[in-house]
Design an enzyme around this catalytic site. Structure first.
Site, PDB file in Angstrom:
ATOM      1  CG  LEU A 430      -2.019  -1.013   1.292  1.00 23.77           C
ATOM      2  CD1 LEU A 430      -2.708  -0.957   2.633  1.00 23.77           C
ATOM      3  CD2 LEU A 430      -3.025  -0.736   0.191  1.00 23.77           C
ATOM      4  N   GLY A 433       6.914   3.945   3.958  1.00 17.43           N
ATOM      5  CA  GLY A 433       7.110   5.175   4.710  1.00 17.43           C
ATOM      6  C   GLY A 433       8.400   5.120   5.487  1.00 17.43           C
ATOM      7  N   GLY A 436       8.494   1.968   7.734  1.00 20.31           N
ATOM      8  CA  GLY A 436       8.392   0.611   7.226  1.00 20.31           C
ATOM      9  C   GLY A 436       7.514   0.537   5.997  1.00 20.31           C
ATOM     10  CB  VAL A 438       1.769  -0.075   4.756  1.00 20.47           C
ATOM     11  CG1 VAL A 438       0.384  -0.475   5.219  1.00 20.47           C
ATOM     12  CG2 VAL A 438       2.409   0.846   5.757  1.00 20.47           C
ATOM     13  CE  LYS A 452       4.381   1.441  10.913  1.00 22.30           C
ATOM     14  NZ  LYS A 452       4.021   2.822  11.146  1.00 22.30           N
ATOM     15  CG  ASP A 550       6.002  12.088   9.531  1.00 18.95           C
ATOM     16  OD1 ASP A 550       6.100  13.237   9.063  1.00 18.95           O
ATOM     17  OD2 ASP A 550       6.284  11.076   8.872  1.00 18.95           O
TER      18      ASP A 550
END
Ligand SMILES: *[C@@H]1O[C@H](CO)[C@@H](O)[C@H](O)[C@H]1NC(C)=O
Ligand SMILES: *[C@@H]1O[C@H](CO)[C@@H](O)[C@H](O)[C@H]1NC(C)=O
Ligand SMILES: *[C@@H]1O[C@H](CO)[C@@H](O)[C@H](O)[C@H]1NC(C)=O
Ligand SMILES: *[C@@H]1O[C@H](CO)[C@@H](O)[C@H](O)[C@H]1NC(C)=O
Ligand SMILES: *[C@@H]1O[C@H](CO)[C@@H](O)[C@H](O)[C@H]1NC(C)=O
Ligand SMILES: *[C@@H]1O[C@H](CO)[C@@H](O)[C@H](O)[C@H]1NC(C)=O
Ligand SMILES: *[C@@H]1O[C@H](CO)[C@@H](O)[C@H](O)[C@H]1NC(C)=O
Ligand SMILES: *[C@@H]1O[C@H](CO)[C@@H](O)[C@H](O)[C@H]1NC(C)=O
Ligand SMILES: *[C@@H]1O[C@H](CO)[C@@H](O)[C@H](O)[C@H]1NC(C)=O
Ligand SMILES: *[C@@H]1O[C@H](CO)[C@@H](O)[C@H](O)[C@H]1NC(C)=O
Ligand SMILES: *[C@@H]1O[C@H](CO)[C@@H](O)[C@H](O)[C@H]1NC(C)=O
Length: 742
Positions: A430, A433, A436, A438, A452, A550
């Site tokens: 998906l 980031g 990690g 996803v 994740k 974040d």
């Protein structure tokens, strides 16, 4: 080098053809094995010739100057290609008064080591260069194998700001610590005069050493006394990497002098310069430099538990396997591997039946046998749990969760998640980031989830992980992506989140003009309000507060009805706390980063407020936080906004759609709020709770019966004839269903 290789060939010829192999020997309790040896013709080459003088094994490394430096050998680790030796602590003392009183070097000893002509390098993973003292500037001049240019670096330590001096922290105050260049094989130290004029009324000394960093911990007294020197009797441990040739494995195999002799011997290229070493292949141990030197490693030896408790370990050449005793089979319960009795096999129930027939006295005996059996089983299970979970602090989590019945949090096994994501197939990714990758997946219960896989974590994080999961698993807010479970039985844990189908706010705003134009101001305001509420909730949820760390539009996901769901929170929890790592691991995303955080490296609630301010700007202007194409001063959205605010032409940068729908009053209120969020100084920014409240107020202000939202709602109802809550009427359906911001 030429001489060294020539000797290597000679030695090998000796070894294979003529003489019997050099026998392992010891000197002062240190095992000396080939390629090392004591005395001429006993080692692979001159460089491996260990002298044994007064029962002390010694190695000659050339000194920086004329004199030759002799180091003591403490241990030889053939399989890791390392030897542990000693190094002398260098020092320089200055007479009282220092420079102001006419600095005079009272004493100095500066040395170096020089292994350029030898097969050694100072291990850059194990050693560091340290200076101790209040007025020290020490240069390190050196050379590294495979690098032509000389190396010049150094370390400064002062005692200015010595209030911050602390045991255990080598921070540049009283102590300086420096990683050394890879492949360093010679260095000399140069002490400069006092760095600053000192009015000190005492003599003072500075100490410097290249040494193994693992055993060193700074103490306050080291900065101003000779305690460090005295404690160590003037010598410190130093680790050297050795190589047995200057070629690569490939070249060595092709040429004559290949040193990895045995059947189970493998060649490993050196990482810190030319050359190679030998190792025993997996499952073997011994001396890879001798024929038949590598022998089977008995993994099942007593005291070396490789199998889960209750399982039988069987060793075979090159490996081992774990199996269950007869009548039992292995089974994975909540990620814990145990042996379970086979289904039908039930000698115990059988004996119970017999006993019932025989009589009550025996029954008591058997019941006690049965209960000790059960107790032992339970104890074995607990052991397994401990082993697998301890690393991630999972034991705590496990116990907490089992006592909290009815909790929706699940501990998944690796297989379960592998199955769910079709073996972590690329097509299920998906997003990727900072923390990690996803994957989309469907767990056994049929629920679609987002999995994740975290990136590698440092040790502290591993230990805290269970506790953190416990906190995060309790977070329950309609605007926060729910954490459904985790998997702890793997080296790097995996987290399982609820799947949110409608992409991210980033995609919604920046997904194309048509998409953006379709998003009404009411919706933007609602998303802003929902996001602010969720952040305020996070900040107030626990103590110390959970920081998001974040906040950005791609971390705000949208569900079927385009309700905001904040994801990827807990950066503060998963962030390193020690200073060394903080410096290198900047959290957050460019364009959203709190300027104060960049200076202090201290993430606070107000850092989230700042980033949220940028999201608010995105919603108001429809522009990306960073626009790399534009002129330099216009690249940052927040900078452009602040400039526009100063020149009171803020309506120039607000999105046309927003301008058409929001009243002037509302627009002024909301830009004022954004301005406050974007204050340089964290203390001047409002708390997240206040931001949420003010956005809530603006929403109510905007909600008249004739608003756009209501009209759209009405239209949608007419067009689709379905319940307005479950449809998305504002957004172009081409908008993708991927969500990547977990
Ligand atoms: C390795 O040693 C050989 C033989 O002395 C020499 O010819 C060669 O140049 C050396 N190679 C390197 C990379 O130093
Ligand atoms: C070592 O080997 C060299 C060359 O093979 C030989 O001349 C010398 O005698 C040997 N020395 C000893 C002590 O065995
Ligand atoms: C080390 O010794 C070599 C000669 O063996 C010399 O060329 C080199 O300059 C020395 N390195 C240092 C840092 O003194
Ligand atoms: C040799 O193998 C062991 C065990 O696999 C490993 O720990 C070690 O780091 C290896 N040594 C080198 C130099 O790669
Ligand atoms: C400095 O050297 C002199 C003689 O070389 C010695 O007597 C004195 O103790 C030394 N001082 C220190 C601080 O080591
Ligand atoms: C720290 O500074 C104070 C005053 O400047 C001085 O008295 C004290 O000795 C210093 N301590 C250390 C450890 O240098
Ligand atoms: C630092 O550690 C030493 C030795 O453990 C101890 O004696 C000293 O009191 C400690 N100093 C501080 C400031 O903690
Ligand atoms: C130290 O003091 C002397 C004499 O006062 C002065 O000449 C020199 O520049 C000073 N050095 C530094 C580094 O401040
Ligand atoms: C330093 O020497 C003393 C006496 O010779 C000895 O007792 C002590 O263990 C030594 N310390 C270290 C760190 O080698
Ligand atoms: C494990 O080792 C035993 C004994 O060598 C052997 O009988 C068994 O088949 C092995 N099991 C597996 C799964 O390799
Ligand atoms: C568990 O048992 C199965 C079948 O008996 C076997 O294939 C598997 O390798 C075993 N797992 C472990 C870790 O021993």
């Amino acid at each position: 080098m030429a001489r060294f290789v020539g000797l290597a060939v000679v030695a090998l010829q000796l070894a294979t053809a003529a003489a019997p192999l050099p026998q392992p020997g010891t000197c002062g309790g240190v095992a000396i094995e080939y390629p090392f040896g004591i005395g001429p013709n006993c080692s692979l080459s001159d460089g491996f010739n260990v002298e044994c003088v007064d029962d002390t094994p010694r190695l000659r490394l050339g000194g920086g100057g004329e004199q030759e430096e002799v180091v003591k050998v403490l241990r030889i680790d053939l399989l890791r290609g390392k030897i542990r030796t000693t190094n002398t602590i260098s020092w320089q003392c200055t007479e009282k008064g220092g420079a102001t009183a006419g600095a005079r070097l009272q004493n100095s000893s500066w040395t170096g080591l020089n292994a350029t002509a030898l097969p050694y390098r100072f291990s850059d993973e194990d050693n560091r260069f340290f200076t101790l003292g209040c007025n020290a500037l020490v240069f390190l001049n050196g050379e590294a194998s495979g690098i032509d240019d000389p190396i010049l670096s150094g370390c400064i330590s002062t005692c200015f700001g010595n209030a911050s001096i602390r045991n255990g922290t080598c921070s540049g105050i009283g102590c300086c610590e420096m990683a050394i260049p890879r492949g360093l094989n010679s260095y000399s130290l140069e002490f400069t005069g006092p760095l600053v004029n000192s009015s000190s009324n005492n003599d003072w000394c500075i100490y410097a050493a290249l040494m193994e960093s693992a055993g060193f911990s700074f103490e306050v007294a080291y900065a101003t006394t000779d305690m460090f020197y005295r404690k160590n009797n003037g010598t410190v441990p130093l680790l050297l990497n050795f190589v047995v040739g200057n070629e690569t494995c490939k070249e060595a195999q092709a040429s004559g002098g290949y040193a990895c002799a045995g059947d189970h011997s493998v060649c490993v290229d050196a990482v810190d310069g030319p050359g190679y070493v030998c190792n025993c292949s997996q499952g073997y141990t011994g001396n890879p430099y001798l024929p038949d030197g590598c022998t089977d490693l008995d993994e099942c030896r007593p005291g070396n538990q490789v199998c889960p408790p209750g399982m039988i370990c069987s060793n075979f050449p090159g490996g081992y396997n774990c199996s269950c005793p007869k009548g039992q089979h292995n089974s994975s319960k909540s990620g814990v591997l145990i042996c379970e009795p086979d289904q039908k096999q039930s000698s115990l129930p059988l004996s119970v039946i017999v006993v019932i027939g025989v009589g009550g006295g025996l029954a008591i005996v058997v019941t006690s046998i049965l209960s000790t059996y059960l107790v032992r089983q339970r104890r074995a299970l607990a052991d397994v749990k401990r082993k697998y979970f301890a690393q991630h602090g999972g034991l705590l989590l496990y116990e907490e969760l089992s006592s909290r019945q009815g909790n929706a949090f699940t501990i998944y096994t690796e297989e379960q998640l592998e199955q769910a994501s079709n073996g972590f197939d690329e097509s299920n990714v998906l997003g990727r980031g900072g923390h990690g990758t996803v994957y989309k997946g469907t767990v056994a219960s049929g629920v679609v989830v987002a999995i994740k896989r975290c990136k590698l974590m440092d040790e502290r994080n591993k230990k805290e992980f269970g506790k953190e999961m416990l906190i995060l698993s309790q977070i329950n807010h309609k605007n926060i992506v729910k954490l459904l479970g985790c998997c702890l039985e793997v080296d790097v844990p995996m987290l399982v989140y609820e799947y949110v189908p409608n992409g991210t706010l980033y995609q919604l705003i920046h997904g194309g003009p048509a998409a953006a134009a379709a998003v009404s101001f009411a919706t933007r305001l609602r998303i802003a309000h929902e996001s602010a509420e969720s952040l305020a909730y996070l900040h107030s949820f626990a103590s110390p507060p959970i920081l998001h760390g974040d906040v950005k539009s791609s971390n705000i996901l949208l569900d079927e009805s385009f309700m905001a769901k904040v994801s990827d929170f807990g950066a503060s929890i998963l962030a390193p706390t020690d200073e060394a790592q903080m410096v290198t691991m900047v959290q957050g995303t460019c364009g959203y980063l709190d300027p104060e955080y960049m200076q202090t490296c201290q993430l606070t609630e107000k850092s989230d407020v700042y980033s949220f301010g940028v999201v608010l700007l995105e919603l108001l202007t429809g522009e990306k936080p960073l626009c790399l194409d534009g002129p330099e001063e216009g690249r940052s959205l927040s900078a452009r906004f602040l400039a526009a605010m100063r020149e009171t032409r803020v309506d120039k940068i607000v999105d046309e759609k927003v301008k058409g729908e929001a009243s002037d009053e509302l627009l002024e209120e909301i830009t004022q709020l954004a301005l406050e969020c974007l204050q340089m100084c964290g203390g001047d920014r409002p708390a997240m709770k206040e931001v949420a409240e003010r956005l809530g107020g603006l929403r109510r202000l905007h909600q008249h019966p004739w608003t756009q939202d209501a009209v759209e709602l009405e239209e949608a109802r007419c067009l689709l004839g379905s319940s307005p809550e479950s449809i998305s009427f504002e957004v172009d359906a081409s908008h993708g269903t991927d969500s990547s911001g977990y």
